[in-house]
Scaffold this motif. Structure first.
Motif, mmCIF file in Angstrom:
data_model
loop_
_atom_site.group_PDB
_atom_site.id
_atom_site.type_symbol
_atom_site.label_atom_id
_atom_site.label_comp_id
_atom_site.label_asym_id
_atom_site.label_seq_id
_atom_site.Cartn_x
_atom_site.Cartn_y
_atom_site.Cartn_z
ATOM 1 N N TYR A 15 0.831 -1.209 0.000
ATOM 2 C CA TYR A 15 0.000 0.000 0.000
ATOM 3 C C TYR A 15 0.864 1.257 0.000
ATOM 4 N N LEU A 16 1.899 1.256 0.811
ATOM 5 C CA LEU A 16 2.779 2.426 0.886
ATOM 6 C C LEU A 16 3.516 2.651 -0.433
ATOM 7 N N ILE A 17 3.957 1.562 -1.065
ATOM 8 C CA ILE A 17 4.625 1.680 -2.368
ATOM 9 C C ILE A 17 3.657 2.257 -3.401
ATOM 10 N N SER A 18 2.393 1.846 -3.322
ATOM 11 C CA SER A 18 1.413 2.299 -4.308
ATOM 12 C C SER A 18 1.170 3.805 -4.251
ATOM 13 N N LEU A 19 1.557 4.437 -3.155
ATOM 14 C CA LEU A 19 1.376 5.887 -3.026
ATOM 15 C C LEU A 19 2.430 6.667 -3.808
ATOM 16 N N LEU A 20 3.479 5.980 -4.237
ATOM 17 C CA LEU A 20 4.533 6.641 -4.995
ATOM 18 C C LEU A 20 4.039 7.021 -6.386
ATOM 19 N N PRO A 21 4.558 8.102 -6.970
ATOM 20 C CA PRO A 21 4.142 8.490 -8.321
ATOM 21 C C PRO A 21 4.636 7.480 -9.357
ATOM 22 N N PHE A 22 3.986 7.460 -10.506
ATOM 23 C CA PHE A 22 4.335 6.505 -11.559
ATOM 24 C C PHE A 22 5.804 6.619 -11.967
ATOM 25 N N TRP A 23 6.317 7.841 -12.103
ATOM 26 C CA TRP A 23 7.689 7.992 -12.583
ATOM 27 C C TRP A 23 8.675 7.314 -11.639
ATOM 28 N N PHE A 24 8.388 7.367 -10.337
ATOM 29 C CA PHE A 24 9.286 6.724 -9.371
ATOM 30 C C PHE A 24 9.124 5.202 -9.410
ATOM 31 N N LEU A 25 7.887 4.747 -9.594
ATOM 32 C CA LEU A 25 7.643 3.308 -9.694
ATOM 33 C C LEU A 25 8.375 2.703 -10.892
ATOM 34 N N TYR A 26 8.495 3.474 -11.977
ATOM 35 C CA TYR A 26 9.201 2.951 -13.143
ATOM 36 C C TYR A 26 10.710 2.927 -12.935
ATOM 37 N N ALA A 75 8.422 -6.365 -15.270
ATOM 38 C CA ALA A 75 8.791 -5.465 -14.169
ATOM 39 C C ALA A 75 7.836 -4.270 -14.108
ATOM 40 N N ASP A 76 7.513 -3.698 -15.269
ATOM 41 C CA ASP A 76 6.536 -2.607 -15.314
ATOM 42 C C ASP A 76 5.171 -3.084 -14.817
ATOM 43 N N LEU A 77 4.778 -4.264 -15.259
ATOM 44 C CA LEU A 77 3.482 -4.825 -14.878
ATOM 45 C C LEU A 77 3.370 -4.976 -13.364
ATOM 46 N N MET A 78 4.442 -5.409 -12.733
ATOM 47 C CA MET A 78 4.437 -5.556 -11.275
ATOM 48 C C MET A 78 4.187 -4.221 -10.580
ATOM 49 N N MET A 79 4.876 -3.194 -11.031
ATOM 50 C CA MET A 79 4.716 -1.881 -10.407
ATOM 51 C C MET A 79 3.339 -1.285 -10.698
ATOM 52 N N GLU A 80 2.848 -1.471 -11.902
ATOM 53 C CA GLU A 80 1.522 -0.958 -12.246
ATOM 54 C C GLU A 80 0.430 -1.664 -11.453
ATOM 55 N N THR A 81 0.615 -2.944 -11.209
ATOM 56 C CA THR A 81 -0.360 -3.697 -10.427
ATOM 57 C C THR A 81 -0.396 -3.207 -8.986
ATOM 58 N N ILE A 82 0.760 -2.913 -8.434
ATOM 59 C CA ILE A 82 0.812 -2.347 -7.084
ATOM 60 C C ILE A 82 0.131 -0.981 -7.050
ATOM 61 N N LYS A 83 0.336 -0.186 -8.090
ATOM 62 C CA LYS A 83 -0.260 1.149 -8.151
ATOM 63 C C LYS A 83 -1.779 1.081 -8.156
ATOM 64 N N MET A 84 -2.348 -0.018 -8.610
ATOM 65 C CA MET A 84 -3.797 -0.187 -8.633
ATOM 66 C C MET A 84 -4.430 -0.032 -7.257
#
Length: 294
Positions: A15-26, A75-84
């Motif tokens: 949940y905390l990771i999902s609060l990060l902006p997309f650019w940082f998640l990438y 790797a992108d898919l993993m971060m995008e899924t967390i962002k959901m």
């Protein structure tokens, strides 16, 4: 108790990771790719075998390129899924855009329910959230239960954030019968692997005999629903479109396995066009016809 506490801590961390902006998640995704591909070598043997068997006509260099592109996307898919977990409706609408949403009203105005086949292709989870915004009518996402109940409940809450109803695969038939007189829009992932005792049909898919579920076909005939394909396209990093592609409008008039072949062939076509976006690390080909006939 300790295991349960650890799982809840893990969920809080996601949940905390999902609060990060997309650019940082990438940026994180770039590091995750290196770890998955070069260090951990996550399921590399499975991926290589799947790609080799699916594309025997391609050169080793071409198959290697697909493999590497796949891991970059994974790797992108993993971060995008967390962002959901925390993505806003505004951001979701910007990043997952329908190309022909009017098709939903077209069939609903005819009094027809809709069943959409999808694949483990592009970001199917993010697309499920976008699907929830297509209509105010009953939206159903059919899912395969996880072995871990805590994570299953967690992910189902995410999938249901924008109004969809989650239905476990084995409850689908009963649910559809209950809702038979109501307009529904259901989406099912069509490339799941059936357990051995539930295999009733094999087809040729990506150059190899493949066991497939017949659920979409059975449900469509049961409620006379239009069958479409939920086609997802990646525009660029973090941005997608999805298109509702009509496959079968009159399921009760089709021959046995005709509907199944229609959505399997369409998924195969998509994968052949851009193979790097399919889930190659999935152990899709666990069984052969010989295994079933033993």
């Amino acid at each position: 108790m300790l295991k349960k506490a650890a799982l809840k801590t893990g969920i809080l961390f996601l949940y905390l990771i999902s609060l990060l902006p997309f650019w940082f998640l990438y940026l994180i995704a770039d590091a995750v790719f290196v770890i998955l591909y070069y260090i951990v070598r996550y399921r590399r043997a499975v991926v290589q075998q799947n790609i080799r068997n699916s594309f025997p006509e391609k050169t080793p260099a071409e198959r290697s390129r697909i493999e590497k592109q796949y891991y970059r996307y994974l790797a992108d898919l993993m971060m995008e899924t967390i962002k959901m977990i925390t993505i806003s409706e505004t951001s979701l609408r910007k990043r997952m855009k329908p190309t022909n949403p009017e098709l939903v009203d077209h069939y609903f105005n005819q009094g027809r329910s809709i069943i959409a086949a999808a694949g483990h292709y592009c970001n199917w989870e993010l697309a499920a959230l976008g699907f929830s915004l297509l209509t105010a009518e009953k939206r159903i996402i059919v899912y395969k239960p996880l072995t871990n109940k805590i994570f299953e409940d967690f992910f189902n809450k995410i999938r249901a954030r924008f109004g969809a109803t989650l239905v476990a695969m084995k409850q689908t038939l009963r649910t559809m019968i209950t809702l038979k007189k109501q307009l529904t829009f259901s989406v099912l992932v069509s490339d799941q692997t059936p357990v051995k005792h539930e295999i009733n049909y094999f087809t040729e898919f990506l150059n190899q005999p493949t066991a497939v579920f017949l659920g979409i076909e059975k449900l469509a005939k049961l409620i006379d629903a239009v069958v479409i394909f939920y086609k997802i396209d990646r525009v660029k990093r973090g941005y997608y479109t999805y298109t509702l592609v009509p496959l079968v409008e009159h399921p009760k008039q089709t021959a046995e396995h005709e509907i199944t072949e229609a959505h399997v062939r369409y998924l195969e076509q998509i994968i052949n066009e851009k193979p790097q976006y399919w889930l190659w690390s999935h152990r899709r080909w666990k069984y052969t016809p010989e295994d079933i006939n033993k």
